[in-house]
Design a protein around this motif. Structure first.
Motif, short mmCIF file in Angstrom:
data_model
loop_
_atom_site.label_atom_id
_atom_site.label_comp_id
_atom_site.label_asym_id
_atom_site.label_seq_id
_atom_site.Cartn_x
_atom_site.Cartn_y
_atom_site.Cartn_z
N SER A 1 0.84 -1.19 0.00
CA SER A 1 0.00 0.00 0.00
C SER A 1 0.87 1.22 0.00
O SER A 1 1.96 1.23 0.53
N GLU A 2 0.34 2.29 -0.59
CA GLU A 2 1.08 3.55 -0.62
C GLU A 2 0.81 4.38 0.63
O GLU A 2 1.31 5.48 0.77
N ARG A 3 -0.03 3.85 1.52
CA ARG A 3 -0.40 4.61 2.71
C ARG A 3 0.80 4.81 3.61
O ARG A 3 1.58 3.90 3.83
N LYS A 4 0.92 6.01 4.13
CA LYS A 4 2.02 6.33 5.03
C LYS A 4 1.54 6.25 6.47
O LYS A 4 0.41 6.60 6.79
N LEU A 5 2.43 5.81 7.34
CA LEU A 5 2.13 5.75 8.76
C LEU A 5 2.92 6.83 9.49
O LEU A 5 4.08 7.07 9.17
N THR A 6 2.28 7.45 10.46
CA THR A 6 2.97 8.38 11.34
C THR A 6 2.75 7.93 12.77
O THR A 6 1.90 7.08 13.05
N TYR A 7 3.53 8.52 13.67
CA TYR A 7 3.36 8.18 15.08
C TYR A 7 2.01 8.62 15.62
O TYR A 7 1.58 8.18 16.68
N PHE A 8 1.34 9.51 14.89
CA PHE A 8 0.06 10.05 15.36
C PHE A 8 -1.12 9.57 14.52
O PHE A 8 -2.23 10.04 14.69
N SER A 9 -0.88 8.63 13.57
CA SER A 9 -1.97 8.22 12.70
C SER A 9 -3.01 7.36 13.41
O SER A 9 -4.14 7.31 12.97
N ASN A 10 -2.67 6.72 14.48
CA ASN A 10 -3.63 5.88 15.20
C ASN A 10 -3.60 6.28 16.67
O ASN A 10 -2.66 5.98 17.40
N SER A 11 -4.66 6.98 17.10
CA SER A 11 -4.70 7.47 18.48
C SER A 11 -4.77 6.33 19.49
O SER A 11 -4.31 6.46 20.62
N TYR A 12 -5.32 5.19 19.06
CA TYR A 12 -5.41 4.02 19.95
C TYR A 12 -4.02 3.51 20.29
O TYR A 12 -3.69 3.28 21.47
N VAL A 13 -3.18 3.33 19.26
CA VAL A 13 -1.81 2.86 19.48
C VAL A 13 -1.02 3.88 20.30
O VAL A 13 -0.26 3.51 21.20
#
Length: 495
Positions: free
Chosen positions: A16-28
């Motif tokens: 996937s071309e989706r990028k992850l950031t440290y803030f992309s998932n508030s649960y994590v």
């Protein structure tokens, strides 16, 4: 801080071309911050005792007259941490990361109350032991819990958040020491207030899940999938479940219960433990807690006799340590664990050599003001180089290099190595400095840092962007290889 898909690591990362950031998932992020409170307790306790001890000596004359009692009050928390870390691996594997965290909070809170209410130094020492047990258990559990709940691409930065909490706790302890200097019962407040974060973490942890990897490996598959669905988007969830299923099948084929002796019998696990425990030992023997425990003393050794100036400069050192960790959180997933450790050690070697030279020249000069400032500069450079690299890298690497069934045991044993090394350094620095001189002591630490550089270059693989299963494969291939210097297996291609 954005992490691109990492080519050349796991196959699905490029799906996937989706990028992850440290803030992309508030649960994590929430799981990370709550688990990281254990690091805050770790950092606070290691820093607060330096100020509290001044007032403990004022209240108890027997302590004031006994260097041994003073050393015991300081080091008993380290003794407790050694025991807590040693038991922590087994507790994590049998009862899970969540219950281990809750237990650490309870023990830490009880220890804080005992210290605050201590009628004599011996009860205070017992309280320090209890607090140390909680710290040791938390030092194993927090990185492991965060790593097992983190997407691969940002796992290093999230685990490093725990180290940020440690350095932040150390800085907070200096501020609290200053805040309570004019309050009746000074040292009791300093030591007792640490029970508040433990109570907060306990309350929040009740609402958080168990590690999904631990749940899956314990055959609580439905619960694990519920947790994983909150961490991963649908396109990643199926891949994660498939990898966990493969890991579970491999564990089933082994059929043997996990034993401590297996760590040294199995070459691949032995090699992983060597890398992890070696990193933890070198983190301490390159002198970080010498700086954190004794920075006011080092400043005074450099010729600055003012207590106020020494404390102020030490506060700046603690702030730099926390700020450097923030830099490390960004770099560890961009630059890589191995590269970051090697770069950090290069700076540490130069800084320690500068410190050594400053003290040698100061001792032979009639005007020590100039060389005193050179020593302070060396101290600042040391923190600037150490905190982004050798601060977070050992904890991050240890959270990801062991097979699932050995992660708790090996992580606990490795953390125990860290605490034992910490105790040795804390108890020997001033004695060695008295025996051979401060300049020679820092020269010894510089020599150890050179050995640490060689160790990382030879034995520590690059794990940036790899899944847990891919890291296991590194050790399998390395165990089959007769050449310890194989570039392909040691991640040399990433340098």
């Amino acid at each position: 801080m954005t992490i691109e898909s990492l080519p050349g690591s796991s196959g699905y990362l490029g799906a996937s071309e989706r990028k992850l950031t440290y803030f992309s998932n508030s649960y994590v992020l929430g799981l990370t911050l709550v688990a990281g409170i254990g690091g805050l307790l770790f950092g606070y306790d290691t820093g607060v005792i330096s100020g509290a001890l001044l007032y403990i000596r004022d209240e108890f004359e027997v302590v004031n007259q006994s260097s041994f009692l003073q050393e015991t009050i300081v080091s008993m928390a380290l003794v407790g941490a050694i025991i807590g870390a040693a038991a922590g691996g087994w507790i994590n594997d049998v009862y899970g990361r969540k219950k281990a965290t809750l237990l650490a909070d309870v023990v830490f809170a009880i220890g804080s109350i005992v210290m605050a209410a201590a009628p004599d130094p011996y009860v205070l020492i017992f309280g320090r032991l209890l607090v140390g047990l909680g710290i040791g258990l938390a030092s194993v559990t927090a990185p492991m819990y965060i790593a097992e709940a983190s997407p691969t691409e940002i796992r290093g930065g999230l685990v490093s958040t725990n180290v940020l909490m440690i350095t932040g706790g150390q800085f907070l302890s200096y501020l609290v020491n200053l805040a309570f200097t004019e309050v009746p019962g000074t040292w009791r407040w300093m030591l007792g207030v640490s029970g508040v974060p433990a109570a907060i973490q306990f309350s929040l942890m009740l609402f958080l899940p168990e590690s999904p990897r631990w749940l899956y490996m314990k055959k609580e598959k439905s619960q694990a999938i519920v947790v994983l669905s909150k961490i991963y988007d649908p396109y990643r969830l199926e891949e994660e479940i498939d990898q966990l299923a493969a890991a579970l099948e491999e564990e089933r084929q082994r059929k043997n219960a996990v034993r401590y002796s297996d760590i040294f019998r199995s070459e691949e696990i032995r090699l992983a433990f060597l890398a992890g425990a070696g990193l933890q030992a070198f983190q301490q023997f390159t002198g970080i807690n010498t700086v954190m425990y004794y920075s006011p003393t080092i400043v005074q050794m450099a010729g600055f006799s003012s207590n106020q100036l020494a404390l102020l400069l030490s506060l700046i050192v603690a702030l730099m340590n926390a700020a450097g960790t923030v830099v490390g959180i960004y770099l560890i997933d961009h630059f890589g664990r191995r590269k970051l450790a090697l770069s950090s050690l290069c700076g540490v070697i130069v800084s320690l050599a500068l410190l050594s030279a400053a003290f040698f020249l100061e001792s032979s000069s009639s005007t020590n003001g100039f060389y005193g400032w050179i020593a302070v500069l060396g101290l600042a450079l040391y923190i600037a180089f150490f905190s982004p690299g050798m601060g977070p890298v050992p904890w991050t690497v240890n959270s990801e290099i062991y097979p699932q069934s050995y992660r708790g045991i090996c992580g606990g044993m490795s953390a125990t190595v860290n605490w034992v090394s910490n105790l040795i350094v804390a108890q020997s620095f001033l004695s060695i400095a008295d025996a051979v001189g401060t300049g020679a002591t820092f020269l010894i630490l510089a020599g150890i840092a050179v050995l640490a550089f060689a160790f990382v270059a030879l034995f520590v693989p690059e794990t940036k962007g790899l899944t847990f299963e891919e890291v296991e494969q590194i050790w399998r291939e390395k165990a089959r290889s007769s050449g310890y210097g194989s570039e392909a297996l040691l991640g040399g291609g990433d340098l």
